[in-house]
Structure formats: structure tokens, C-alpha cells
Design an enzyme around this catalytic site. Structure first.
Site, PDB file in Angstrom:
ATOM      1  N   TYR A 258      -2.494  -0.947  10.259  1.00 25.31           N
ATOM      2  CA  TYR A 258      -2.405  -1.102   8.797  1.00 25.31           C
ATOM      3  C   TYR A 258      -1.051  -0.635   8.270  1.00 25.31           C
ATOM      4  CZ  TYR A 258      -4.205  -0.921   3.953  1.00 25.31           C
ATOM      5  OH  TYR A 258      -4.422  -1.119   2.603  1.00 25.31           O
TER       6      TYR A 258
ATOM      7  N   SER B   3       0.851  -1.184   0.000  1.00 37.09           N
ATOM      8  CA  SER B   3       0.000   0.000   0.000  1.00 37.09           C
ATOM      9  C   SER B   3       0.886   1.233   0.000  1.00 37.09           C
ATOM     10  CB  SER B   3      -0.877   0.023   1.260  1.00 37.09           C
ATOM     11  OG  SER B   3      -1.552   1.262   1.364  1.00 37.09           O
TER      12      SER B   3
HETATM   13  N1  LIG Z   1      -8.650  -0.122  -1.608  1.00 32.32           N
HETATM   14  C1  LIG Z   1      -7.561   0.593  -1.459  1.00 32.32           C
HETATM   15  O1  LIG Z   1      -7.600   1.809  -1.575  1.00 32.32           O
HETATM   16  C2  LIG Z   1      -6.251  -0.066  -1.165  1.00 32.32           C
HETATM   17  C3  LIG Z   1      -5.136   0.757  -1.103  1.00 32.32           C
HETATM   18  C4  LIG Z   1      -3.916   0.186  -0.832  1.00 32.32           C
HETATM   19  C5  LIG Z   1      -3.800  -1.164  -0.644  1.00 32.32           C
HETATM   20  N2  LIG Z   1      -4.897  -1.933  -0.698  1.00 32.32           N
HETATM   21  C6  LIG Z   1      -4.712  -3.370  -0.466  1.00 32.32           C
HETATM   22  O2  LIG Z   1      -5.235  -4.099  -1.553  1.00 32.32           O
HETATM   23  C7  LIG Z   1      -5.751  -5.356  -1.084  1.00 32.32           C
HETATM   24  C8  LIG Z   1      -7.200  -5.495  -1.502  1.00 32.32           C
HETATM   25  O3  LIG Z   1      -7.930  -4.442  -0.883  1.00 32.32           O
HETATM   26  P1  LIG Z   1      -9.434  -4.073  -1.255  1.00 32.32           P
HETATM   27  O4  LIG Z   1      -9.533  -2.626  -1.134  1.00 32.32           O
HETATM   28  O5  LIG Z   1      -9.858  -4.765  -2.470  1.00 32.32           O
HETATM   29  O6  LIG Z   1     -10.141  -4.671   0.036  1.00 32.32           O
HETATM   30  P2  LIG Z   1     -11.541  -5.415   0.173  1.00 32.32           P
HETATM   31  O7  LIG Z   1     -11.880  -5.364   1.620  1.00 32.32           O
HETATM   32  O8  LIG Z   1     -12.511  -4.880  -0.803  1.00 32.32           O
HETATM   33  O9  LIG Z   1     -11.147  -6.876  -0.254  1.00 32.32           O
HETATM   34  C9  LIG Z   1     -10.260  -7.656   0.504  1.00 32.32           C
HETATM   35  C10 LIG Z   1     -10.624  -9.096   0.328  1.00 32.32           C
HETATM   36  O10 LIG Z   1      -9.811  -9.887   1.206  1.00 32.32           O
HETATM   37  C11 LIG Z   1     -10.649 -10.844   1.818  1.00 32.32           C
HETATM   38  N3  LIG Z   1     -10.078 -11.288   3.073  1.00 32.32           N
HETATM   39  C12 LIG Z   1      -9.971 -10.610   4.240  1.00 32.32           C
HETATM   40  N4  LIG Z   1      -9.414 -11.380   5.185  1.00 32.32           N
HETATM   41  C13 LIG Z   1      -9.136 -12.576   4.588  1.00 32.32           C
HETATM   42  C14 LIG Z   1      -8.553 -13.788   5.043  1.00 32.32           C
HETATM   43  N5  LIG Z   1      -8.148 -13.935   6.300  1.00 32.32           N
HETATM   44  N6  LIG Z   1      -8.409 -14.793   4.156  1.00 32.32           N
HETATM   45  C15 LIG Z   1      -8.825 -14.663   2.883  1.00 32.32           C
HETATM   46  N7  LIG Z   1      -9.399 -13.546   2.406  1.00 32.32           N
HETATM   47  C16 LIG Z   1      -9.561 -12.528   3.259  1.00 32.32           C
HETATM   48  C17 LIG Z   1     -11.978 -10.122   1.995  1.00 32.32           C
HETATM   49  O11 LIG Z   1     -13.032 -11.010   2.192  1.00 32.32           O
HETATM   50  C18 LIG Z   1     -12.075  -9.369   0.682  1.00 32.32           C
HETATM   51  O12 LIG Z   1     -12.632 -10.177  -0.323  1.00 32.32           O
HETATM   52  C19 LIG Z   1      -5.544  -5.354   0.424  1.00 32.32           C
HETATM   53  O13 LIG Z   1      -4.359  -6.023   0.740  1.00 32.32           O
HETATM   54  C20 LIG Z   1      -5.435  -3.875   0.750  1.00 32.32           C
HETATM   55  O14 LIG Z   1      -4.734  -3.648   1.933  1.00 32.32           O
HETATM   56  C21 LIG Z   1      -6.133  -1.431  -0.954  1.00 32.32           C
HETATM   57  O1  LIG Z   2      -6.983   3.742   5.102  1.00 34.40           O
HETATM   58  C1  LIG Z   2      -7.721   4.604   4.620  1.00 34.40           C
HETATM   59  O2  LIG Z   2      -8.770   4.910   5.122  1.00 34.40           O
HETATM   60  C2  LIG Z   2      -7.359   5.283   3.377  1.00 34.40           C
HETATM   61  O3  LIG Z   2      -8.099   5.998   2.797  1.00 34.40           O
HETATM   62  C3  LIG Z   2      -6.055   5.028   2.809  1.00 34.40           C
HETATM   63  C4  LIG Z   2      -6.065   4.779   1.349  1.00 34.40           C
HETATM   64  O4  LIG Z   2      -7.301   4.832   0.754  1.00 34.40           O
HETATM   65  C5  LIG Z   2      -5.469   3.497   0.983  1.00 34.40           C
HETATM   66  O5  LIG Z   2      -5.836   2.455   1.843  1.00 34.40           O
HETATM   67  C6  LIG Z   2      -4.021   3.759   0.836  1.00 34.40           C
HETATM   68  O6  LIG Z   2      -3.222   2.723   0.941  1.00 34.40           O
END
Ligand SMILES: NC(=O)c1ccc[n+]([C@@H]2O[C@H](COP(=O)([O-])OP(=O)(O)OC[C@H]3O[C@@H](n4cnc5c(N)ncnc54)[C@H](O)[C@@H]3O)[C@@H](O)[C@H]2O)c1
Ligand SMILES: O=C(O)C(=O)C[C@H](O)[C@H](O)CO
Length: 257
Positions: free
Chosen positions: A162, A149
Site C-alpha cells: 500500500y 494517502s
Molecule cells: N479509508 C481511509 O482511511 C483511507 C485513507 C487514505 C487513503 N484512502 C484511499 O481512499 C480511496 C477510497 O478508500 P475507502 O477507504 O473508501 O475504501 P473502500 O474499500 O471503502 O472503497 C474502495 C472502493 O474501491 C472499489 N474497488 C476496489 N478495487 C476496484 C477495481 N479494481 N475497480 C473498481 N473499483 C474497485 C471497491 O469496491 C470500493 O467500492 C482508496 O484509494 C484508499 O486507498 C483511504
Molecule cells: O492501513 C491502515 O490500516 C491504516 O489504518 C492507515 C490509515 O487508516 C489510512 O489508510 C492512512 O492512509
């Protein structure tokens, strides 16, 4: 002639994507499927992940299988790997996508909440990599992609569990990238900025997040779901063959500031 765009072709490649029933996992599954890959998608919820997998298989004409697996459970991770091997005969690509975010001031968070985030976001990807690496070593080929992230690179208030977990993911990517490249396996990370997935939706309208999108993100907007796909296809393919231990930011200019 040099191979050019063919470097991005994933025809007949086999991928595992964790946490893929919704959010970035399902967007990346669509991206890889559109480039020709077969995909095993995991989630903790069998019915949800089966429905997502069936839709992607129908849309892109590749094999997509939904499997229930909690990434923090070593036995379920082993079963996930066994299933991928029995379906595809190999694992070319692992995308460690499953992750959670528990927000709050440090004095209001519990130890259990802190540990839960480390368990899903750090121990889970470590277990999944450990499980697929023997198969990749045998094949002398592999692509491991960690969803770190922007918050593994810069700080943000009220996100100690996080940010700690994603900083660990950045360092694990570097260490694994170094350890595995002699076996033809690369390990890189994507560092996304703000995508409006189920992880962020409940907070999208808070003053804190609205100010952050305008104040910190140079492009002044949320990312669109498809904007994760380019980096995922690139790192999963031969186009990134000289990259290992790298962080690819997809963050609308957030960390350029
Ligand atoms: N959305 C963002 O802005 C963002 C930014 C930076 C990083 N990320 C990272 O990208 C990845 C996906 O995030 P997202 O936004 O799609 O989140 P999301 O919550 O929409 O999806 C995450 C998925 O992981 C699954 N999950 C959670 N715990 C689990 C477990 N123990 N075993 C198996 N599956 C599990 C959830 O059910 C869900 O389907 C994450 O690692 C998140 O930290 C997201
Ligand atoms: O953690 C949050 O609430 C954020 O908005 C941070 C960003 O959307 C994202 O997760 C960045 O990694």
C-alpha cells in the site's frame, strides 16, 4: 466584486468517480452532487453502484449514474469514459478513488498480493487518466483528483504494498500536474488520514490501530466521512484553479508531527 464562494459551485459540471459504491467514493459523490455536479459512479458491482447512484440522485436532484467498471481493465475503462461522454457530453472532473490495501509482514505477503495492490492503486488511476485526458484536452479544461494517502507521505509497518502504491500515486500526481497544466487541466491529490470505511473497519478494534489513532493522529480520532468532502469539492472546482501537482492532507494532524 471577486467571485468568492461561487468559485466552489459545480453546477452542470460532469464528474467520474471510481470505486464509488461505498466508502470515500460515495461520500465524495454526495459532496460533488450537493455542489451541483452530475456524477458517473463506477464500481465492480453493478447492483451496488446503481443503488448508491439512485440514492444520491434522489437526495440532490442531479444526474447520477452507476456503471460497472474495473479500473484495471482497459476495455472497461474505455466503456466508462464513452458512457460519461454519451450521458454528459463532456468530462470535467475525474476522481481516481478506487483502491485496495493488503496488509501483512513482507515475509508473509505473496508477489501476487503486492502486484494486485499496484495494479488497482497505480495502474488503474493511470488508465483512467489516460482515458479521459483526450476529452479534457479537447475541452481545454479538466480536474483530475487522485486519492493518494498519508501513507504515500510517511511509512507504516506491515503495509509495503500500500505505501509503495500511494508513494507512486503522489509522484504520478506531480508528473501529470506538470504535463497537463498547459491544456487547462490540473491534477492534484488528496492524502486522507484514517477514515472508518470498509477498507479500515475490519482493523478498527485491533490494538495496533487503536494505539496508532491515539499516538500518531494529533486529533486522536477517526475522521468522519463528511470530512473528505471539502477537499474534494475544492479540488474539483475553480476555487483550486492555481493548484496543480499538490498534495492536500486531510489527516487530523498526522503528518504535521
Ligand atoms: N479509508 C481511509 O482511511 C483511507 C485513507 C487514505 C487513503 N484512502 C484511499 O481512499 C480511496 C477510497 O478508500 P475507502 O477507504 O473508501 O475504501 P473502500 O474499500 O471503502 O472503497 C474502495 C472502493 O474501491 C472499489 N474497488 C476496489 N478495487 C476496484 C477495481 N479494481 N475497480 C473498481 N473499483 C474497485 C471497491 O469496491 C470500493 O467500492 C482508496 O484509494 C484508499 O486507498 C483511504
Ligand atoms: O492501513 C491502515 O490500516 C491504516 O489504518 C492507515 C490509515 O487508516 C489510512 O489508510 C492512512 O492512509
Amino acid at each position: 466584486m471577486l467571485p468568492g464562494i461561487k468559485l466552489f459551485d459545480l453546477t452542470s459540471r460532469a464528474a467520474i468517480i471510481t470505486g464509488g459504491s461505498k466508502g470515500l467514493g460515495s461520500a465524495m459523490a454526495e459532496g460533488l452532487a450537493s455542489a451541483g455536479a452530475d456524477v458517473l459512479l463506477t464500481s465492480r458491482h453493478q447492483a451496488e453502484v446503481e443503488a448508491t447512484a439512485a440514492q444520491i440522485a434522489k437526495d440532490y436532484g442531479v444526474k447520477v449514474i452507476g456503471v460497472q467498471a474495473d479500473v484495471t481493465d482497459a476495455e472497461q475503462v474505455a466503456a466508462m469514459t464513452d458512457r460519461a461522454i454519451s450521458e454528459f457530453g463532456k468530462i470535467d472532473i475525474l476522481i481516481n478513488n478506487a483502491g485496495i490495501n493488503i496488509r501483512g509482514p513482507i515475509d508473509e505477503l505473496t508477489l501476487e498480493q503486492f502486484q494486485e495492490v499496484q495494479n488497482v492503486n497505480v495502474t488503474g488511476p493511470w488508465l483512467c487518466a489516460k482515458s479521459v485526458v483526450p476529452h479534457m484536452k479537447q475541452a481545454k479544461y479538466g480536474r483530475i483528483i487522485n486519492l493518494a494517502s498519508t501513507l504515500g507521505l510517511v511509512g507504516m509497518s506491515n503495509r509495503t504494498p500500500y505505501t509503495a502504491s500511494k508513494g507512486a500515486m503522489v509522484q504520478m500526481t506531480r508528473a501529470l500536474g506538470l504535463e497537463l497544466c498547459e491544456y487547462g487541466i490540473t491534477c492534484n491529490a488528496i492524502c486522507p488520514g484514517p477514515f472508518l470505511t470498509p477498507m479500515n473497519e475490519p482493523f478498527a478494534e485491533t490494538e495496533e490501530i487503536k494505539k496508532f489513532i491515539v499516538g500518531a493522529v494529533a486529533m486522536n480520532r477517526w475522521a468522519k466521512m463528511e470530512e473528505i468532502q471539502g477537499a474534494a469539492i475544492f479540488l474539483a472546482s475553480d476555487a483550486s484553479s492555481y493548484m496543480t501537482g499538490s498534495m492536500v492532507t486531510v489527516d487530523g494532524g498526522w503528518t504535521a508531527r
